[in-house]
Design a protein around this motif. Structure first.
Motif, PDB file in Angstrom:
ATOM      1  N   ALA A  89      67.946  55.646  32.942  1.00  0.00           N
ATOM      2  CA  ALA A  89      68.211  55.696  34.086  1.00  0.00           C
ATOM      3  C   ALA A  89      67.751  56.349  35.141  1.00  0.00           C
ATOM      4  O   ALA A  89      67.621  56.220  36.089  1.00  0.00           O
ATOM      5  CB  ALA A  89      69.923  55.747  33.899  1.00  0.00           C
ATOM      6  N   PHE A  90      67.434  57.755  34.616  1.00  0.00           N
ATOM      7  CA  PHE A  90      67.102  59.063  35.357  1.00  0.00           C
ATOM      8  C   PHE A  90      65.527  58.449  35.936  1.00  0.00           C
ATOM      9  O   PHE A  90      65.082  58.573  37.254  1.00  0.00           O
ATOM     10  CB  PHE A  90      66.909  59.998  34.825  1.00  0.00           C
ATOM     11  N   MET A  91      64.663  57.985  35.092  1.00  0.00           N
ATOM     12  CA  MET A  91      63.430  57.476  35.468  1.00  0.00           C
ATOM     13  C   MET A  91      63.459  56.353  36.268  1.00  0.00           C
ATOM     14  O   MET A  91      62.427  56.186  37.046  1.00  0.00           O
ATOM     15  CB  MET A  91      62.452  57.374  34.014  1.00  0.00           C
ATOM     16  N   GLN A  92      64.294  55.391  35.987  1.00  0.00           N
ATOM     17  CA  GLN A  92      64.332  54.444  37.019  1.00  0.00           C
ATOM     18  C   GLN A  92      64.466  54.816  38.492  1.00  0.00           C
ATOM     19  O   GLN A  92      63.948  54.315  39.401  1.00  0.00           O
ATOM     20  CB  GLN A  92      65.426  53.373  36.637  1.00  0.00           C
ATOM     21  N   GLU A  93      65.305  55.808  38.694  1.00  0.00           N
ATOM     22  CA  GLU A  93      65.788  56.435  40.055  1.00  0.00           C
ATOM     23  C   GLU A  93      64.392  57.236  40.255  1.00  0.00           C
ATOM     24  O   GLU A  93      63.899  57.078  41.716  1.00  0.00           O
ATOM     25  CB  GLU A  93      66.974  57.545  39.819  1.00  0.00           C
ATOM     26  N   ILE A  94      63.643  57.857  39.640  1.00  0.00           N
ATOM     27  CA  ILE A  94      62.391  58.434  40.226  1.00  0.00           C
ATOM     28  C   ILE A  94      61.321  57.479  40.435  1.00  0.00           C
ATOM     29  O   ILE A  94      60.806  57.819  41.293  1.00  0.00           O
ATOM     30  CB  ILE A  94      62.062  59.415  38.488  1.00  0.00           C
ATOM     31  N   GLN A  95      61.314  56.382  39.536  1.00  0.00           N
ATOM     32  CA  GLN A  95      60.189  55.448  40.094  1.00  0.00           C
ATOM     33  C   GLN A  95      60.638  55.021  41.384  1.00  0.00           C
ATOM     34  O   GLN A  95      59.523  54.741  42.500  1.00  0.00           O
ATOM     35  CB  GLN A  95      60.232  54.168  38.946  1.00  0.00           C
ATOM     36  N   SER A  96      61.842  54.590  41.740  1.00  0.00           N
ATOM     37  CA  SER A  96      62.351  53.919  42.979  1.00  0.00           C
ATOM     38  C   SER A  96      61.788  55.089  44.309  1.00  0.00           C
ATOM     39  O   SER A  96      61.311  54.600  44.956  1.00  0.00           O
ATOM     40  CB  SER A  96      63.744  53.828  42.877  1.00  0.00           C
ATOM     41  N   GLY A  97      62.249  56.438  43.846  1.00  0.00           N
ATOM     42  CA  GLY A  97      61.906  57.391  44.677  1.00  0.00           C
ATOM     43  C   GLY A  97      60.619  57.384  45.222  1.00  0.00           C
ATOM     44  O   GLY A  97      60.181  57.744  46.300  1.00  0.00           O
ATOM     45  N   ARG A 102      55.801  56.564  48.586  1.00  0.00           N
ATOM     46  CA  ARG A 102      54.569  55.967  48.694  1.00  0.00           C
ATOM     47  C   ARG A 102      54.179  54.854  49.850  1.00  0.00           C
ATOM     48  O   ARG A 102      53.403  54.679  50.473  1.00  0.00           O
ATOM     49  CB  ARG A 102      54.138  55.180  47.472  1.00  0.00           C
ATOM     50  N   GLN A 103      55.457  54.284  50.079  1.00  0.00           N
ATOM     51  CA  GLN A 103      55.612  53.460  51.191  1.00  0.00           C
ATOM     52  C   GLN A 103      55.421  54.010  52.466  1.00  0.00           C
ATOM     53  O   GLN A 103      54.981  53.667  53.656  1.00  0.00           O
ATOM     54  CB  GLN A 103      56.809  52.521  51.130  1.00  0.00           C
ATOM     55  N   LYS A 104      55.910  55.490  52.520  1.00  0.00           N
ATOM     56  CA  LYS A 104      55.943  56.312  53.794  1.00  0.00           C
ATOM     57  C   LYS A 104      54.228  56.734  53.834  1.00  0.00           C
ATOM     58  O   LYS A 104      54.314  57.561  54.790  1.00  0.00           O
ATOM     59  CB  LYS A 104      56.896  57.335  53.686  1.00  0.00           C
ATOM     60  N   GLY A 105      53.739  56.686  52.875  1.00  0.00           N
ATOM     61  CA  GLY A 105      52.317  57.295  52.827  1.00  0.00           C
ATOM     62  C   GLY A 105      52.429  58.724  52.628  1.00  0.00           C
ATOM     63  O   GLY A 105      51.169  59.517  52.996  1.00  0.00           O
ATOM     64  N   THR A 106      53.393  59.336  51.892  1.00  0.00           N
ATOM     65  CA  THR A 106      53.284  60.458  51.422  1.00  0.00           C
ATOM     66  C   THR A 106      52.152  60.946  50.437  1.00  0.00           C
ATOM     67  O   THR A 106      51.940  60.198  49.494  1.00  0.00           O
ATOM     68  CB  THR A 106      54.783  60.885  50.513  1.00  0.00           C
ATOM     69  N   GLU A 107      51.536  61.906  50.812  1.00  0.00           N
ATOM     70  CA  GLU A 107      50.346  62.377  50.137  1.00  0.00           C
ATOM     71  C   GLU A 107      50.665  62.588  48.562  1.00  0.00           C
ATOM     72  O   GLU A 107      49.727  62.057  47.767  1.00  0.00           O
ATOM     73  CB  GLU A 107      49.332  63.522  50.636  1.00  0.00           C
ATOM     74  N   ASP A 108      51.603  63.300  48.032  1.00  0.00           N
ATOM     75  CA  ASP A 108      52.076  63.537  46.859  1.00  0.00           C
ATOM     76  C   ASP A 108      53.628  63.045  46.730  1.00  0.00           C
ATOM     77  O   ASP A 108      54.540  63.838  47.149  1.00  0.00           O
ATOM     78  CB  ASP A 108      51.821  64.893  46.580  1.00  0.00           C
TER      79      ASP A 108
END
Length: 352
Positions: A89-97, A102-108
């Motif tokens: 469940a935690f990794m699902q949240e992390i992947q979504s975040g 990435r959609q916002k273009g964040t470098e890291d």
């Protein structure tokens, strides 16, 4: 000051809510070490960095040995912000975040996601760490490095030693530094309890209820309460770009209705992922199977095969006994094998 973990454990034993277990008692000092360190004031300042967090704990061992119960007790004694969550469940949240960053273009994209977690808690308590997803494997190393660097303590349970995580996985060589990171930042300890307490909870209990109806629902609910201790959360599993939603999940036990799993367009990959993730599946309201619901019946056979091969414990309510679930139509003859497996899966000690 909160109660120490050994004191809480012994109090629960004295109250009769826990059975004393030597192997469980042997793990208590590792949990207590972390609790004591976290209870000390943090002495960082404007020009002085806060000390590094205490080493976490990687507690591994067989199914039903009490790992999740010990984790619950540990979190109960903490005086700092902590989050208790199933690893998937935690990794699902992390992947979504990470996807949102990435959609916002964040470098890291991992950095702000890790910061959000570390700003909220000082302890992450995971249940059943296992890596079966390439996307998780590629993220988890850098994520944990940043969490620990920010002062988070990670405590996790697992059914396997660190060296067996993501075994035979795609590009596993890229994952190996994470295993080293676990060994550097966490104490690795086996919980070698002789008893399987989850099996004990089911000992002498029926695991197949028929016919469907109020009595079967009441019996299933009683088993669920016994295994979940009244706590539950939804769990989402990623399978080949799709999401398999399990509406009710607790400590390795999932609960779903027949149409949740067999009434949808699911296939072998979904059922394999389910079988390798959960230790017990409670499946409700399996109907009479025939040519009228042939596709659902085929999926049910595939689901039972996956659970059988993974030795996942199955608790089920159905319209009829296994031999009479599918008596007419194409596939009825082949269903004999499924009926036989359902009978075997009801036997004492199955899944141990």
């Amino acid at each position: 000051m909160s109660e120490t973990l050994p004191a809480l454990y012994e109090r629960r034993v004295a109250e009769g809510t826990l059975d004393a277990d030597p192997a469980q008692r042997e793990t208590l000092p590792e949990f207590e070490r972390i609790r004591e360190e976290l209870a000390k004031p943090r002495k960082g300042g404007l020009f002085r960095k806060a000390p590094p967090p205490p080493k976490g704990l990687y507690l591994w061992g067989g199914v039903g040995r009490g790992k999740s119960m010990l984790m619950d007790l540990f979190v109960e004694t903490l005086e700092v912000p902590a989050r208790r969550v199933h690893f998937h469940a935690f990794m699902q949240e992390i992947q979504s975040g990470v996807h949102a960053e990435r959609q916002k273009g964040t470098e890291d994209p991992i950095r702000p996601v890790a910061r959000k977690v570390s700003d909220a808690v000082r302890v992450l308590a995971f249940d059943e760490m296992q890596i079966t997803d390439i996307a998780d494997a590629m993220i988890v190393g850098r994520l944990f490095e940043q969490l620990v660097a920010a002062g988070c303590v990670v405590v996790t349970t697992s059914n396997r030693v660190p060296d067996d995580l993501y075994k035979d996985g795609l590009n596993r060589q890229l994952f190996l530094p994470f295993i080293d990171h676990i060994k550097d930042t966490m104490v690795v300890k086996e919980l070698a309890a002789a008893r399987d307490y989850r099996q004990d909870r089911l000992a002498g209990t029926d695991t197949y209820f028929t016919p469907n109806g109020p009595e079967a629902r009441e019996a299933i609910e009683a088993v669920w309460q016994r295994l979940s201790d009244g706590r539950e959360e939804p769990l989402e599993l990623r399978v080949q770009g799709r999401t398999l939603a399990l509406p009710r999940f607790s400590n390795g036990v999932a609960r779903a209705r027949f149409y949740d799993l067999c009434g949808r367009m699911l296939g072998p990959a979904d059922y394999l992922k389910l079988a390798e993730t959960v230790r017990v599946l409670i499946l409700e309201d399996v109907p009479q199977l025939s040519r009228q619901n042939f596709n659902e019946a085929k999926r049910f056979v595939t689901l039972i095969d996956a659970l059988y091969e993974a030795r996942t414990r199955l608790i089920m309510s159905a319209a009829a006994a296994p031999e009479y679930l599918y008596v007419e139509g194409v596939g009825a003859f082949e269903f004999d094998r499924t009926a036989s497996r359902l009978r075997e899966m009801q036997s004492e000690g199955w899944g141990s």
